[in-house]
Design a protein around this motif. Structure first.
Motif, short mmCIF file in Angstrom:
data_model
loop_
_atom_site.label_atom_id
_atom_site.label_comp_id
_atom_site.label_asym_id
_atom_site.label_seq_id
_atom_site.Cartn_x
_atom_site.Cartn_y
_atom_site.Cartn_z
N ALA A 21 6.59 10.89 -7.11
CA ALA A 21 7.25 10.15 -8.13
C ALA A 21 7.75 8.60 -7.23
O ALA A 21 7.77 7.85 -8.27
CB ALA A 21 8.34 11.03 -8.60
N ALA A 22 7.99 8.94 -6.00
CA ALA A 22 8.34 7.50 -5.55
C ALA A 22 7.16 6.80 -5.02
O ALA A 22 7.42 5.76 -4.51
CB ALA A 22 9.18 7.99 -4.42
N GLY A 23 5.97 7.15 -5.35
CA GLY A 23 4.82 6.38 -5.06
C GLY A 23 3.96 6.70 -4.00
O GLY A 23 3.18 5.94 -3.75
N CYS A 24 4.19 7.65 -3.26
CA CYS A 24 3.34 8.02 -2.33
C CYS A 24 2.07 8.81 -2.53
O CYS A 24 2.08 9.60 -3.99
CB CYS A 24 4.20 9.15 -1.28
SG CYS A 24 5.80 8.37 -0.52
N LEU A 25 1.05 8.86 -1.77
CA LEU A 25 0.00 9.68 -1.79
C LEU A 25 0.44 10.94 -1.34
O LEU A 25 0.27 10.96 0.02
CB LEU A 25 -1.34 8.80 -1.32
CG LEU A 25 -1.51 7.69 -1.87
CD1 LEU A 25 -2.90 7.00 -1.19
CD2 LEU A 25 -2.02 7.72 -3.49
N VAL A 26 0.45 12.08 -1.99
CA VAL A 26 0.94 13.38 -1.27
C VAL A 26 -0.44 14.30 -1.32
O VAL A 26 -1.08 14.37 -2.16
CB VAL A 26 1.84 13.82 -2.35
CG1 VAL A 26 2.36 15.02 -1.62
CG2 VAL A 26 2.89 12.97 -2.33
N ALA A 27 -0.31 14.94 0.07
CA ALA A 27 -1.24 16.27 0.33
C ALA A 27 -0.38 17.39 0.39
O ALA A 27 0.75 17.06 1.14
CB ALA A 27 -2.08 15.87 1.13
N ALA A 28 -0.58 18.65 -0.03
CA ALA A 28 0.13 19.75 0.34
C ALA A 28 -0.74 20.75 1.07
O ALA A 28 -1.65 20.93 0.65
CB ALA A 28 1.00 20.10 -0.96
N GLY A 53 -5.83 9.35 3.57
CA GLY A 53 -5.49 8.36 4.43
C GLY A 53 -4.66 8.64 5.59
O GLY A 53 -4.04 9.75 5.64
N PRO A 54 -4.34 7.89 6.67
CA PRO A 54 -3.54 8.10 7.58
C PRO A 54 -2.24 8.45 7.18
O PRO A 54 -1.46 7.90 6.33
CB PRO A 54 -3.37 6.64 8.33
CG PRO A 54 -4.68 5.82 7.96
CD PRO A 54 -4.95 6.45 6.73
N MET A 84 0.93 -1.09 -0.05
CA MET A 84 0.04 0.03 -0.03
C MET A 84 0.94 1.17 -0.02
O MET A 84 1.72 1.20 0.70
CB MET A 84 -0.78 0.16 1.40
CG MET A 84 -1.82 1.10 1.32
SD MET A 84 -3.01 1.04 2.62
CE MET A 84 -4.02 -0.24 2.21
N ALA A 85 0.42 2.20 -0.80
CA ALA A 85 1.31 3.41 -0.75
C ALA A 85 1.16 4.17 0.42
O ALA A 85 0.23 4.44 1.03
CB ALA A 85 0.82 4.35 -2.00
N ARG A 86 2.37 4.90 0.57
CA ARG A 86 2.32 5.78 1.83
C ARG A 86 2.05 6.92 1.74
O ARG A 86 1.86 7.42 0.49
CB ARG A 86 4.03 5.79 2.35
CG ARG A 86 4.71 4.63 2.63
CD ARG A 86 4.05 3.85 4.04
NE ARG A 86 4.85 3.02 4.50
CZ ARG A 86 4.56 2.29 5.65
NH1 ARG A 86 3.36 2.33 6.22
NH2 ARG A 86 5.22 1.08 6.18
N LEU A 93 15.39 10.39 3.50
CA LEU A 93 15.12 10.14 4.97
C LEU A 93 13.64 9.56 4.97
O LEU A 93 13.34 9.23 6.03
CB LEU A 93 15.15 11.67 5.68
CG LEU A 93 16.67 12.13 5.83
CD1 LEU A 93 16.65 13.59 6.27
CD2 LEU A 93 17.37 11.30 6.66
N ALA A 94 12.91 9.83 3.85
CA ALA A 94 11.27 9.50 4.15
C ALA A 94 11.24 8.00 3.83
O ALA A 94 10.22 7.28 4.11
CB ALA A 94 10.39 10.17 3.23
N ALA A 95 12.44 7.23 3.29
CA ALA A 95 12.26 6.10 2.71
C ALA A 95 11.99 4.90 3.86
O ALA A 95 12.66 5.37 4.97
CB ALA A 95 13.42 5.68 2.06
N GLU A 96 11.48 3.88 3.76
CA GLU A 96 11.30 2.70 4.46
C GLU A 96 12.76 2.27 4.96
O GLU A 96 12.95 1.70 6.15
CB GLU A 96 10.43 1.85 4.19
CG GLU A 96 9.05 2.31 3.84
CD GLU A 96 7.95 1.15 3.68
OE1 GLU A 96 8.09 -0.16 3.97
OE2 GLU A 96 6.87 1.27 3.03
N GLU A 97 13.44 2.32 3.95
CA GLU A 97 14.80 1.88 4.11
C GLU A 97 15.76 2.67 4.94
O GLU A 97 17.04 2.41 5.37
CB GLU A 97 15.60 1.52 2.92
CG GLU A 97 15.07 0.52 1.91
CD GLU A 97 13.83 1.03 0.98
OE1 GLU A 97 13.55 0.32 0.37
OE2 GLU A 97 13.62 2.31 1.24
N ALA A 98 15.27 3.75 5.37
CA ALA A 98 15.90 4.68 6.21
C ALA A 98 15.67 4.80 7.85
O ALA A 98 15.59 5.52 8.50
CB ALA A 98 15.74 6.32 5.93
#
Length: 241
Positions: A24-31, A74-75, A1-3, A219-224
């Motif tokens: 572009a990295a696949g996130c659902l983004v709100a600004a 979403g959350p 599921m997209a972050r 820094l936002a990546a799950e791998e971080a």
């Protein structure tokens, strides 16, 4: 599921670059934005990123705004505290409104936004919080006691919250941009830019918003997940610590 990512001040300048990089990295983004509705509408139309208007210096507005975003997108998994203002003046001429407005937006705004998302992140045992501070929060800047104080405060906030959330899968980090080519710098006269600003930067140029966005994306990546309480300086070598 997209972050799901929320970027404050995310429709212009550095914030817009961050929002688009996360998308572009696949996130659902709100600004979020507070003014310039025309620019925000154009950004949303161009990118498909939803734009939400509220004042991050207002705690209740943040609570209402975050609830609306979470209801529609979403959350929130990723929070980028990017929004900020300047009200420059030498200290002996600085007014209380100039001080209060910068602290309210740049520092109180970080508290207000984090407070809305932290319990959900704790419950889900996952989160990424990235605070966009500044080189001037690290070294200080003439005519910016208010701004430098707020941005230095963000760094202390980052470290303290990182300690509290480290075992809960929530990382809290900061990035400190130097001079970045945005609309704000476009207002600086060319001769001042060439004689006073560029000579301070060892790489010999201004940074690009996309370069800040790449650092935030890292820094936002799950791998971080093993990086928390850190400050990443992105200033072309202007200030090294």
């Amino acid at each position: 599921m997209a972050r799901v990512a929320l970027v404050t001040g995310g429709t212009r300048g550095i914030g817009a670059a961050i929002s688009q990089a996360l998308q572009a990295a696949g996130c659902l983004v709100a600004a979020t934005y507070v003014g310039n509705a025309e620019a925000a509408k154009a950004f949303a139309s161009r990118t498909g990123i939803s734009a939400h208007q509220w004042d991050i210096g207002d705690f209740d507005a943040c609570a209402t705004g975050v609830k609306a975003v979470e209801a529609s997108v979403g959350p929130i998994d990723i929070l980028v505290n990017n929004a900020g203002i300047v009200r420059d003046a030498t200290f002996h001429k600085m007014t209380q409104p100039q001080w209060d407005s910068v602290i309210r937006t740049n520092l109180d705004g970080v508290f207000n936004m984090c407070r809305q998302v932290i319990n959900g992140m704790r419950a889900r045992r996952y989160g990424r919080i990235i605070n966009v501070s500044s080189i001037n929060g690290q070294k200080g800047q003439f005519g910016q006691t208010n701004y430098s104080a707020a941005k230095a405060g963000e760094l202390g906030f980052t470290k303290a919250l990182a300690l509290e959330t480290a075992r809960l899968g929530i990382t809290v980090n900061a990035v400190c941009p130097g001079y970045i080519h945005t609309e704000m710098l476009d207002a600086v006269p060319q001769d001042i830019l060439e004689k006073s600003i560029l000579p301070q930067i060892p790489v010999g140029r201004l940074g690009r918003p996309e370069e800040i966005a790449r650092a935030v994306l890292f820094l936002a990546a799950e791998e971080a997940g093993f990086i928390t309480g850190s400050t990443l300086s992105i200033n072309g070598g202007q200030y090294m610590i």
